[in-house]
Scaffold this motif. Structure first.
Motif, PDB file in Angstrom:
ATOM      1  N   ASP A 137       0.825  -1.209   0.000  1.00 38.02           N
ATOM      2  CA  ASP A 137       0.000   0.000   0.000  1.00 38.02           C
ATOM      3  C   ASP A 137       0.859   1.259   0.000  1.00 38.02           C
ATOM      4  OD1 ASP A 137      -2.443  -1.417   0.225  1.00 38.02           O
ATOM      5  OD2 ASP A 137      -2.068  -1.697   2.360  1.00 38.02           O
ATOM      6  N   ILE A 181      -5.449   5.552  -2.248  1.00 33.05           N
ATOM      7  CA  ILE A 181      -4.674   4.347  -1.962  1.00 33.05           C
ATOM      8  C   ILE A 181      -4.260   3.689  -3.277  1.00 33.05           C
ATOM      9  CG2 ILE A 181      -4.711   2.040  -0.922  1.00 33.05           C
ATOM     10  CD1 ILE A 181      -6.705   3.097   1.140  1.00 33.05           C
ATOM     11  N   GLY A 218      -1.372   0.639  -4.940  1.00 33.57           N
ATOM     12  CA  GLY A 218      -0.605  -0.530  -4.494  1.00 33.57           C
ATOM     13  C   GLY A 218       0.371  -0.975  -5.561  1.00 33.57           C
ATOM     14  N   ILE A 275     -10.858  -2.677   0.131  1.00 30.10           N
ATOM     15  CA  ILE A 275      -9.992  -1.491   0.169  1.00 30.10           C
ATOM     16  C   ILE A 275     -10.460  -0.581  -0.951  1.00 30.10           C
ATOM     17  CG2 ILE A 275      -7.657  -0.684  -0.383  1.00 30.10           C
ATOM     18  CD1 ILE A 275      -6.514  -2.425   1.479  1.00 30.10           C
ATOM     19  N   ASP A 334      -9.265   0.498   4.817  1.00 27.29           N
ATOM     20  CA  ASP A 334      -8.805   1.841   4.424  1.00 27.29           C
ATOM     21  C   ASP A 334      -8.263   2.602   5.633  1.00 27.29           C
ATOM     22  OD1 ASP A 334      -9.772   1.432   1.821  1.00 27.29           O
ATOM     23  OD2 ASP A 334     -11.683   2.429   2.231  1.00 27.29           O
ATOM     24  N   VAL A 360      -4.801   1.409   6.519  1.00 25.13           N
ATOM     25  CA  VAL A 360      -3.818   1.868   5.524  1.00 25.13           C
ATOM     26  C   VAL A 360      -3.517   3.358   5.733  1.00 25.13           C
ATOM     27  CG1 VAL A 360      -3.406   2.277   3.069  1.00 25.13           C
ATOM     28  CG2 VAL A 360      -4.447   0.117   3.812  1.00 25.13           C
ATOM     29  N   HIS A 414      -0.019   5.193   7.246  1.00 22.73           N
ATOM     30  CA  HIS A 414       0.737   6.115   6.396  1.00 22.73           C
ATOM     31  C   HIS A 414       0.801   7.529   6.947  1.00 22.73           C
ATOM     32  CE1 HIS A 414       2.008   4.053   2.696  1.00 22.73           C
ATOM     33  NE2 HIS A 414       1.109   3.170   3.084  1.00 22.73           N
ATOM     34  N   GLU A 439      -5.972  -6.507   7.758  1.00 23.30           N
ATOM     35  CA  GLU A 439      -5.105  -5.517   7.126  1.00 23.30           C
ATOM     36  C   GLU A 439      -3.852  -5.293   7.961  1.00 23.30           C
ATOM     37  OE1 GLU A 439      -5.358  -4.462   4.125  1.00 23.30           O
ATOM     38  OE2 GLU A 439      -3.544  -3.251   4.286  1.00 23.30           O
ATOM     39  N   ILE A 445       0.211  -6.363   6.789  1.00 22.71           N
ATOM     40  CA  ILE A 445       1.385  -5.489   6.722  1.00 22.71           C
ATOM     41  C   ILE A 445       2.343  -5.755   7.884  1.00 22.71           C
ATOM     42  CG2 ILE A 445       0.263  -3.741   5.318  1.00 22.71           C
ATOM     43  CD1 ILE A 445      -0.309  -2.104   7.716  1.00 22.71           C
TER      44      ILE A 445
END
Lengths: 249, 249
Positions: A187, A203, A205, B45, B75, B78, B82, B115, B119
């Motif tokens: 992501d 978003i 990827g 997502i 979402d 993610v 970030h 999710e 990651i």
């Protein structure tokens, strides 16, 4: 044999046309698919708003009955089963692009197979590795899909298990039964500012993952059709003793 | 320790408030959650439209930083990772209603944990069995959640494994490490006609499944907290020899 065909690229995708036509060799086919692309929706089911279910001659699937739904692939399976009768097989695809490794939980294509499996119908998800969108050819995969579906119709699948199938870019050299790779979309988030000066985020990827021998990614990149049996019994039994020692008693 | 808290009932749910406040005992907490309820979205997502990310004082979580996203729980994870930095732990919930058995693939609460796990961050999904929405009490579950999260922070989790936790209606009698039950929502479709005479369809589900001893459903109905370790390595190895014999060679 009755076969329900769905996908997540939408009813106008060339992938579903190739799959539905090929499946006609095995029995009575009907198509129920999203009206627009539903990529990355995962196994969502629409429960907070009503859905439409419309016969769609424009899908170009005549004489195969084709219906579009303003929802997800899982919605399509639920409505298809309720409105057109319970099929003997659910097939989803052929998706434009692979569905491998850790991506499976995001995939709408796979969600169609998960929904079929959840309600006890043997199910298969099909995806095609695409080099470029201009050159993609669904026909070799569609022929292979018929062979796999015929085997499933004859032998059945274990309870709560479906097949996740990925075809290579070119005509397959053969079949490999594979493990899931570490393939996923790394992501990234792109930040921009809208015309009113307010930030928004998109978003994106980048596909990543290693082609370890024996995995789905390795097989398709090596020119083989990859078949991975997937179980919906997600419990990790090996970790239970440690948890029991920590929390029970 | 940094802890990202998300859910699928939305940022204004009492369940996320109870969880976020309780988690403050373990470290620095931040909340990133959907602006509206996202039940049954699965592990979707949002990649086809931009997302907003807004500080939300009105969530009543002060001094815990709280942000709302017009998207799914995945979402939220993610964007949270970030924009606010990589957490040491992702927790999702406390959901209003159980997430058990075959439902897991539909659950937005569980998608938050999937999710996080994808990651590489240890993740836990929390849900509460609710007798009636008036009488529900998140506090006993929130206290238990702290105990479980502390253990995970100290001991870690195996790669690709997260914990799915369900609390019983009343204060738990203890903990049971469980298998997944056959619990799922039996899909039914309600057909109606709109004011213009056009039919529409609403997907509804009736919870069903047997309370087999050792399963998640059995544990919560017997008054225990259920913890099931869930693996994202979905391949069914036991079925591979039969497939190899049929398709390889």
């Amino acid at each position: 044999m009755k076969i329900l065909v769905t996908n997540d690229d939408g009813i106008f995708s060339p992938g579903i046309k190739a799959l539905a036509r090929a499946m006609s060799a095995l029995g009575e086919v009907y198509v129920v698919a999203p009206d627009v692309e539903q990529s990355a929706v995962g196994h969502g089911i629409t429960v907070r708003r009503p859905l439409r279910f419309k016969h769609t001659a424009a899908a170009g699937l005549d004489p195969i009955p084709a219906y579009r739904v303003d929802g997800t692939p899982a919605d399509c399976v639920v409505l298809g089963v309720h409105l057109l009768g319970r099929p003997d097989l659910v097939v989803s695809g052929i998706n434009i692009g692979v569905n491998l490794g850790l991506d499976l939980t995001h995939s709408g294509t796979v969600a169609g197979a998960i929904e079929g499996t959840s309600i006890g119908i043997p199910s298969i998800a099909f995806s095609l590795d695409v080099g470029s969108r201009n050159g993609m050819d669904f026909e070799p995969g569609a022929a292979e899909a018929v062979r796999i579906a015929r085997w499933v119709a004859e032998h059945g699948l274990p309870e709560k298990v479906f097949l996740n199938v990925n075809f290579p870019v070119n005509a397959p050299r053969g079949v490999r039964i594979t493990e899931l790779s570490t393939h996923h979309y790394e992501d990234t988030v792109v930040e921009r500012v809208d015309p009113n000066g307010v930030p928004y985020y998109w978003i994106a990827g980048k596909p990543t993952g290693s082609e370890d021998p024996g995995t789905d990614l390795w097989a398709v990149r090596d020119g083989y059709t990859s078949i991975t049996p997937i179980s919906l019994d997600l419990a990790e039994h090996g970790f239970m003793p440690a948890l029991r020692a920590a929390f029970e008693g």
